[in-house]
Scaffold this motif. Structure first.
Motif, mmCIF file in Angstrom:
data_model
loop_
_atom_site.group_PDB
_atom_site.id
_atom_site.type_symbol
_atom_site.label_atom_id
_atom_site.label_comp_id
_atom_site.label_asym_id
_atom_site.label_seq_id
_atom_site.Cartn_x
_atom_site.Cartn_y
_atom_site.Cartn_z
ATOM 1 N N THR A 9 0.918 -1.390 -0.040
ATOM 2 C CA THR A 9 0.123 0.112 -0.225
ATOM 3 C C THR A 9 0.747 1.474 -0.013
ATOM 4 O OG1 THR A 9 -1.874 -0.923 1.213
ATOM 5 C CG2 THR A 9 -1.668 1.482 1.323
ATOM 6 N N ASN A 73 -5.249 10.689 10.678
ATOM 7 C CA ASN A 73 -6.704 10.112 10.383
ATOM 8 C C ASN A 73 -6.236 9.722 8.643
ATOM 9 O OD1 ASN A 73 -9.704 9.727 9.789
ATOM 10 N ND2 ASN A 73 -9.406 10.930 8.576
ATOM 11 N N ARG A 76 -4.590 6.284 9.662
ATOM 12 C CA ARG A 76 -4.873 5.316 10.526
ATOM 13 C C ARG A 76 -6.298 4.748 9.235
ATOM 14 N NH1 ARG A 76 -7.033 8.136 14.184
ATOM 15 N NH2 ARG A 76 -8.758 8.899 12.828
ATOM 16 N N GLN A 77 -6.428 5.329 9.086
ATOM 17 C CA GLN A 77 -7.701 4.609 7.571
ATOM 18 C C GLN A 77 -6.887 3.288 6.628
ATOM 19 O OE1 GLN A 77 -11.133 6.533 6.069
ATOM 20 N NE2 GLN A 77 -10.475 8.194 6.913
ATOM 21 N N VAL A 79 -4.537 2.471 7.338
ATOM 22 C CA VAL A 79 -4.199 0.660 7.853
ATOM 23 C C VAL A 79 -4.770 -0.145 7.969
ATOM 24 C CG1 VAL A 79 -3.128 -0.165 9.753
ATOM 25 C CG2 VAL A 79 -1.712 1.778 8.623
ATOM 26 N N GLU A 80 -5.912 0.658 8.357
ATOM 27 C CA GLU A 80 -7.451 -0.352 8.593
ATOM 28 C C GLU A 80 -7.822 -0.814 7.210
ATOM 29 O OE1 GLU A 80 -9.905 2.562 10.623
ATOM 30 O OE2 GLU A 80 -9.291 2.688 12.198
ATOM 31 N N HIS A 81 -7.614 -0.033 6.268
ATOM 32 C CA HIS A 81 -8.266 -0.422 5.077
ATOM 33 C C HIS A 81 -7.481 -2.034 5.078
ATOM 34 C CE1 HIS A 81 -11.268 0.280 1.737
ATOM 35 N NE2 HIS A 81 -10.193 0.268 1.355
ATOM 36 N N GLY A 83 -4.299 -3.165 5.969
ATOM 37 C CA GLY A 83 -3.799 -3.789 6.742
ATOM 38 C C GLY A 83 -2.083 -3.096 6.881
ATOM 39 N N TYR A 126 3.273 10.604 11.433
ATOM 40 C CA TYR A 126 2.456 8.942 11.422
ATOM 41 C C TYR A 126 2.659 7.885 10.375
ATOM 42 C CZ TYR A 126 0.007 12.362 14.392
ATOM 43 O OH TYR A 126 -0.605 13.148 15.131
ATOM 44 N N ALA A 130 3.658 3.654 11.063
ATOM 45 C CA ALA A 130 3.233 3.014 10.016
ATOM 46 C C ALA A 130 3.736 2.238 9.539
ATOM 47 C CB ALA A 130 1.523 3.231 9.032
ATOM 48 N N GLN A 133 5.919 -0.148 11.364
ATOM 49 C CA GLN A 133 4.713 -1.379 11.674
ATOM 50 C C GLN A 133 5.109 -2.387 11.090
ATOM 51 O OE1 GLN A 133 1.475 -0.334 13.306
ATOM 52 N NE2 GLN A 133 2.131 0.642 15.333
#
Length: 248
Positions: A9, A73, A76-77, A79-81, A83, A126, A130, A133
């Protein structure tokens, strides 16, 4: 980014038009999931539709990268969407007012610095967390040929783009041992809405380009893709100019 297609991504700011849109489509052709970030939803949706039409995956996130909360934000979106986040292109920017330094208002100065420089800091703050990680990756920060010389009557723009280089070099040093490469891409006069808005000033600058023309966003996008890819595995803290010879 390996040269083979893989499900990784990339997040791109200022993705609705110009270099950001071209980079988003280029990344999608290389098999990456693309997170499209910008202030206006309609242009982002247009780019998203183009990506879907070639079989790619895109996520649209609206927000103002001059605000830390928006940058948190968008990451975060992403990573949430999808992975994880592996790559980022911090491209959002404005040219500012055409005035001599003493005539620039404090508000105009702050606007340019917030969008062109502070946003790169907020975004990387930010993004880096990520990407760490995810095990590492790469970032490209888009500056300008005027990151190493003056653009007359654009003190804020010139200062902000010089700042992007210093910020990027320091970040590149800080995270070189943690598998994150950070480079700066400095476009010259490229046919984008921002340059078109420059009118006669942009036309005058374009006449001095040795290659005899403005660049195309797709030409810049290919260099961004290279800097994110394994082809640039030994490049970090670099300042790469794509300007048709303008700085010669």
């Amino acid at each position: 980014m390996n040269n083979q297609k893989e499900s990784k991504t990339v997040l791109i700011t200022g993705a609705g038009t110009g270099i950001g849109a071209a980079a988003s489509i280029e990344m999608a052709t290389r098999g990456l999931n693309v997170v499209l970030v910008g202030r206006r939803v309609a242009p982002l949706e247009d780019v998203s539709e183009q990506i879907r039409s070639i079989g790619g995956k895109a996520l649209v996130v609206t927000g103002d990268v001059a605000q830390p909360d928006s940058c948190e934000n968008m990451v975060r979106q992403a990573v949430e969407h999808f992975g994880a986040l592996h790559y980022a292109v911090n491209n959002a920017g404005v040219s500012g007012e055409n005035q001599k330094l003493a005539d620039i208002t404090f508000e105009a100065w702050d606007n340019v610095m917030n969008i062109n420089l502070n946003s790169v800091f907020f975004s990387m703050k930010y993004e880096i967390q990520a990407i760490l990680q995810a095990g590492g990756g790469a970032i490209v920060n888009v500056a300008s040929v005027f990151s190493t010389k003056a653009l007359p009557q654009r003190a804020a723009y010139t200062a902000s783009k010089h700042g992007v280089i210093g910020l990027s070099k320091t970040a590149a040093h800080d995270y070189a041992d943690q598998n994150i490469r950070i480079n700066v891409l400095a476009p010259g006069v490229i046919e984008t809405p921002m340059v078109d808005a420059g009118g006669e000033e942009a036309v005058h600058i374009a006449r001095s380009i040795p290659l005899g023309r403005m660049g195309q966003p797709s030409e810049v996008a290919k260099v961004i893709a290279m800097l994110l890819s394994d082809d640039a595995s030994y490049m970090t803290g670099a300042h790469v100019v794509v300007d048709g010879g303008f700085l010669i």
